[in-house]
Design a protein around this motif. Structure first.
Motif, PDB file in Angstrom:
ATOM      1  N   UNK A   4     -15.597   1.044 -49.654  1.00  8.91           N
ATOM      2  CA  UNK A   4     -15.374  -0.488 -50.045  1.00  8.91           C
ATOM      3  C   UNK A   4     -16.441  -1.131 -49.983  1.00  8.91           C
ATOM      4  N   UNK A   5     -16.883  -2.188 -50.776  1.00  8.57           N
ATOM      5  CA  UNK A   5     -17.970  -3.210 -50.486  1.00  8.57           C
ATOM      6  C   UNK A   5     -17.644  -4.551 -49.719  1.00  8.57           C
ATOM      7  N   UNK A   6     -18.367  -4.787 -48.853  1.00  5.27           N
ATOM      8  CA  UNK A   6     -18.092  -6.368 -48.404  1.00  5.27           C
ATOM      9  C   UNK A   6     -19.224  -7.148 -48.646  1.00  5.27           C
ATOM     10  N   UNK A   7     -19.122  -8.326 -48.896  1.00  9.75           N
ATOM     11  CA  UNK A   7     -20.077  -9.282 -49.290  1.00  9.75           C
ATOM     12  C   UNK A   7     -21.148  -9.499 -48.073  1.00  9.75           C
ATOM     13  N   UNK A   8     -22.407  -9.505 -48.513  1.00  3.36           N
ATOM     14  CA  UNK A   8     -23.474  -9.553 -47.621  1.00  3.36           C
ATOM     15  C   UNK A   8     -23.802 -10.961 -47.218  1.00  3.36           C
ATOM     16  N   UNK A   9     -23.988 -11.243 -45.915  1.00  5.14           N
ATOM     17  CA  UNK A   9     -24.383 -12.682 -45.543  1.00  5.14           C
ATOM     18  C   UNK A   9     -25.386 -12.839 -44.255  1.00  5.14           C
ATOM     19  N   UNK A  10     -25.782 -13.798 -43.896  1.00  3.22           N
ATOM     20  CA  UNK A  10     -26.720 -13.722 -42.827  1.00  3.22           C
ATOM     21  C   UNK A  10     -26.550 -13.003 -41.522  1.00  3.22           C
ATOM     22  N   UNK A  11     -25.149 -12.903 -41.063  1.00  5.80           N
ATOM     23  CA  UNK A  11     -24.747 -12.310 -40.212  1.00  5.80           C
ATOM     24  C   UNK A  11     -24.282 -10.731 -40.054  1.00  5.80           C
ATOM     25  N   UNK A  12     -24.273 -10.292 -41.439  1.00  2.00           N
ATOM     26  CA  UNK A  12     -24.036  -8.712 -41.448  1.00  2.00           C
ATOM     27  C   UNK A  12     -24.944  -7.798 -42.001  1.00  2.00           C
ATOM     28  N   UNK A  13     -26.182  -8.656 -42.377  1.00  2.00           N
ATOM     29  CA  UNK A  13     -27.176  -7.887 -43.140  1.00  2.00           C
ATOM     30  C   UNK A  13     -27.647  -6.782 -42.445  1.00  2.00           C
ATOM     31  N   UNK A  14     -28.040  -5.739 -42.795  1.00  2.00           N
ATOM     32  CA  UNK A  14     -28.367  -4.581 -42.137  1.00  2.00           C
ATOM     33  C   UNK A  14     -29.512  -4.007 -43.126  1.00  2.00           C
ATOM     34  N   UNK A  15     -30.680  -2.836 -42.362  1.00  3.44           N
ATOM     35  CA  UNK A  15     -31.806  -2.570 -43.016  1.00  3.44           C
ATOM     36  C   UNK A  15     -31.528  -1.287 -43.342  1.00  3.44           C
ATOM     37  N   UNK A  16     -30.832  -0.446 -42.534  1.00  2.00           N
ATOM     38  CA  UNK A  16     -30.557   0.948 -42.502  1.00  2.00           C
ATOM     39  C   UNK A  16     -29.203   1.277 -42.828  1.00  2.00           C
ATOM     40  N   UNK A  17     -28.922   2.352 -43.585  1.00  2.00           N
ATOM     41  CA  UNK A  17     -27.615   3.004 -43.459  1.00  2.00           C
ATOM     42  C   UNK A  17     -27.105   3.775 -42.054  1.00  2.00           C
ATOM     43  N   UNK A  18     -26.049   3.233 -41.590  1.00  2.39           N
ATOM     44  CA  UNK A  18     -25.927   3.801 -40.256  1.00  2.39           C
ATOM     45  C   UNK A  18     -24.617   4.736 -40.384  1.00  2.39           C
ATOM     46  N   UNK A  19     -24.715   5.767 -39.701  1.00  3.60           N
ATOM     47  CA  UNK A  19     -23.545   6.978 -39.796  1.00  3.60           C
ATOM     48  C   UNK A  19     -23.001   6.786 -38.431  1.00  3.60           C
ATOM     49  N   UNK A  20     -21.637   6.567 -38.213  1.00  2.79           N
ATOM     50  CA  UNK A  20     -21.120   6.648 -36.996  1.00  2.79           C
ATOM     51  C   UNK A  20     -20.727   8.273 -36.826  1.00  2.79           C
ATOM     52  N   UNK A  21     -21.557   8.964 -36.257  1.00  5.91           N
ATOM     53  CA  UNK A  21     -21.505  10.269 -35.961  1.00  5.91           C
ATOM     54  C   UNK A  21     -20.117  10.918 -35.306  1.00  5.91           C
ATOM     55  N   UNK A  22     -19.565  10.094 -34.350  1.00 10.07           N
ATOM     56  CA  UNK A  22     -18.392  10.639 -33.733  1.00 10.07           C
ATOM     57  C   UNK A  22     -17.121  10.177 -34.386  1.00 10.07           C
ATOM     58  N   UNK A  23     -17.151   9.277 -35.272  1.00 10.49           N
ATOM     59  CA  UNK A  23     -16.013   8.718 -36.112  1.00 10.49           C
ATOM     60  C   UNK A  23     -16.267   9.121 -37.615  1.00 10.49           C
ATOM     61  N   UNK A  24     -17.295   9.639 -38.029  1.00 12.41           N
ATOM     62  CA  UNK A  24     -17.298  10.114 -39.451  1.00 12.41           C
ATOM     63  C   UNK A  24     -17.578   9.295 -40.460  1.00 12.41           C
ATOM     64  N   UNK A  25     -17.934   7.974 -40.344  1.00 15.01           N
ATOM     65  CA  UNK A  25     -18.068   7.040 -41.757  1.00 15.01           C
ATOM     66  C   UNK A  25     -19.569   6.343 -41.754  1.00 15.01           C
ATOM     67  N   UNK A  26     -19.803   5.986 -42.791  1.00 12.25           N
ATOM     68  CA  UNK A  26     -21.298   5.433 -43.083  1.00 12.25           C
ATOM     69  C   UNK A  26     -20.982   3.987 -43.325  1.00 12.25           C
ATOM     70  N   UNK A  27     -22.034   2.940 -43.029  1.00  7.83           N
ATOM     71  CA  UNK A  27     -22.059   1.801 -43.477  1.00  7.83           C
ATOM     72  C   UNK A  27     -23.674   1.534 -44.017  1.00  7.83           C
ATOM     73  N   UNK A  28     -23.601   1.149 -45.385  1.00 11.12           N
ATOM     74  CA  UNK A  28     -24.811   1.255 -45.736  1.00 11.12           C
ATOM     75  C   UNK A  28     -25.098  -0.267 -46.968  1.00 11.12           C
ATOM     76  N   UNK A  29     -26.289  -0.707 -46.866  1.00  7.33           N
ATOM     77  CA  UNK A  29     -26.770  -1.947 -47.648  1.00  7.33           C
ATOM     78  C   UNK A  29     -26.868  -1.306 -48.979  1.00  7.33           C
TER      79      UNK A  29
END
Length: 419
Positions: free
Chosen positions: A280-305
């Motif tokens: 699912x996508x969430x709208x980007x704003x100045x407070x949640x902008x990220x530069x890299x995809x981030x994988x939570x290794x211990x929980x098994x999910x990805x957050x990506x711009x």
């Protein structure tokens, strides 16, 4: 109408295969029930994973099995009907997951991964799609000192396979991703020579457009029947769809998790099983902008711009292709993700779901079908069809035109499950 080659499947693997064949002077038809980039290739985490030289074996340690059994995990969930339907394939998966087997499988798997970025670059350049690519890697986050220590040791060893990395402290993470809350994390690995894609669907569509510019044809049709055809000069193939009938000399099945249903009437029954993912996508704003995809290794999910917003992608759900969506895993993931980033406004009213094609020995099927001449398979890449599409397409083209092979495809042959 007759073609040199018909490719069935318009995901990354099928589109890349059609592209390579058309580029090498074949008359190619790319055929699928949806246009390129609208199925599984639409919904992945958007990573071209040069670091993905290790497979994902079936859990064999008792502690890991006990962890998975309650079916509340964020990395893997299962449904009983799927366990029953695919039990034979899952038993094989368990058998292939011994340490000795995994060592051999990974050595073979790595011969494909080694070419993933270079083969994508060839197609990116030809497709003028460079604006979709970021070459500054992605972040593997760790909550546990134990898992981070093990990951660092593996990463150091992986340098021998051309994988580049940097270990980051929490303070260093905050410096490069100041909007993220890293409370609960102990550090990360920055995979340096893997690539991010800001819109995976758009990349597949760019490759498809390049294919069409080389005079390749794309048809949106539902395949109803595949039969050998002896009506022309030499043996070929007849493909009947819901709207027309097509003929070709060679036929490539690259339809991902739908591949087995296409080839069963021809006498093939490979142990392919699907694994579903949600995003699912969430709208980007100045407070949640990220530069890299981030994988939570211990929980098994990805957050990506992504171009569509911040994409939250789950791990895997073992379920059947036709099962209704179950958002329980995603809801649990979102609770964790929202502690890392402020994700306040969803883009879609309902989350996306799609299935990945998996084989029990964790390797794709690439090569001749076996029982029929001029029939070729290219599917079963599990979570890495997006990463491995271009090298797979190149190999299929080399096989069809009897060229020297970039990679030995013997470990990926379709006959390995009938021995």
């Amino acid at each position: 109408m007759r073609y040199d080659v018909i490719v069935i499947g318009a995901g990354m693997v099928g589109t890349s295969t059609a592209w390579h064949l058309q580029k090498n002077d074949s008359k190619v038809l790319l055929l699928d029930r949806k246009l390129p980039g609208l199925e599984t290739s639409y919904g992945n985490a958007g990573l071209i994973q040069r670091e993905a030289i290790h497979t994902h074996p079936f859990p064999r340690q008792l502690t890991e099995l006990v962890r998975v059994m309650p079916n509340r995990g964020t990395d893997i969930r299962y449904r009983i009907p799927a366990i029953l339907r695919y039990h034979q394939a899952l038993l094989q998966y368990w058998k292939y997951s011994t340490p000795a087997s995994v060592k051999q499988i990974e050595a073979e798997w790595q011969t494909l991964i080694a070419h993933c970025t270079s083969e994508h670059q060839t197609m990116i350049t030809a497709s003028n799609a460079d604006e979709l690519i970021r070459r500054d890697g992605w972040l593997q986050l760790h909550r546990s000192e134990e898992t981070l220590k093990a990951a660092i040791a593996a990463a150091i060893s992986d340098r021998d396979q051309g994988v580049e990395h940097k270990v980051l402290t929490v303070d260093e993470l905050k410096a490069i991703e100041p909007n993220a809350n890293f409370a609960g994390f102990v550090g990360a690995i920055h995979w340096l020579n893997s690539w991010q894609v800001s819109n995976p669907s758009a990349l597949v569509k760019a490759y498809a457009k390049s294919f069409e510019e080389m005079q390749g044809e794309i048809k949106e049709s539902d395949v109803k029947e595949i039969t050998p055809d002896d009506s022309g000069n030499g043996r070929g193939w007849k493909v009947v769809t819901d709207s027309d009938t097509y003929y070709s000399d060679d036929l490539v099945i690259a339809a991902g998790p739908w591949s087995n249903e296409l080839i069963k009437p021809l006498g093939y029954n490979l142990p392919l099983f699907p694994m579903r993912g949600y995003h699912q996508h969430f709208k980007t704003n100045g407070k949640n902008t990220i530069n890299h995809s981030m994988f939570d290794m211990d929980k098994g999910f990805v957050m990506g711009p992504m171009q569509q917003g911040i994409r939250i992608t789950t791990g895997a759900e073992m379920t059947t292709m036709d099962a209704p969506k179950n958002f329980g895993q995603l809801k649990t993931v979102l609770k964790l993700a929202k502690k890392i980033l402020p994700l306040n406004e969803a883009v879609e009213s309902e989350a996306w779901a799609g299935s990945r094609p998996c084989m029990p020995d964790m390797k794709p099927v690439i090569g001749a079908a076996g029982k029929h001449d001029k029939l070729w398979f290219a599917f079963g890449h599990s979570h890495q069809g997006f990463t491995l599409g271009p090298i797979t397409g190149r190999l299929v083209e080399e096989l069809i035109h009897d060229k020297p092979l970039t990679v030995d495809v013997t470990p990926f042959n379709a006959q390995r499950f009938s021995k």
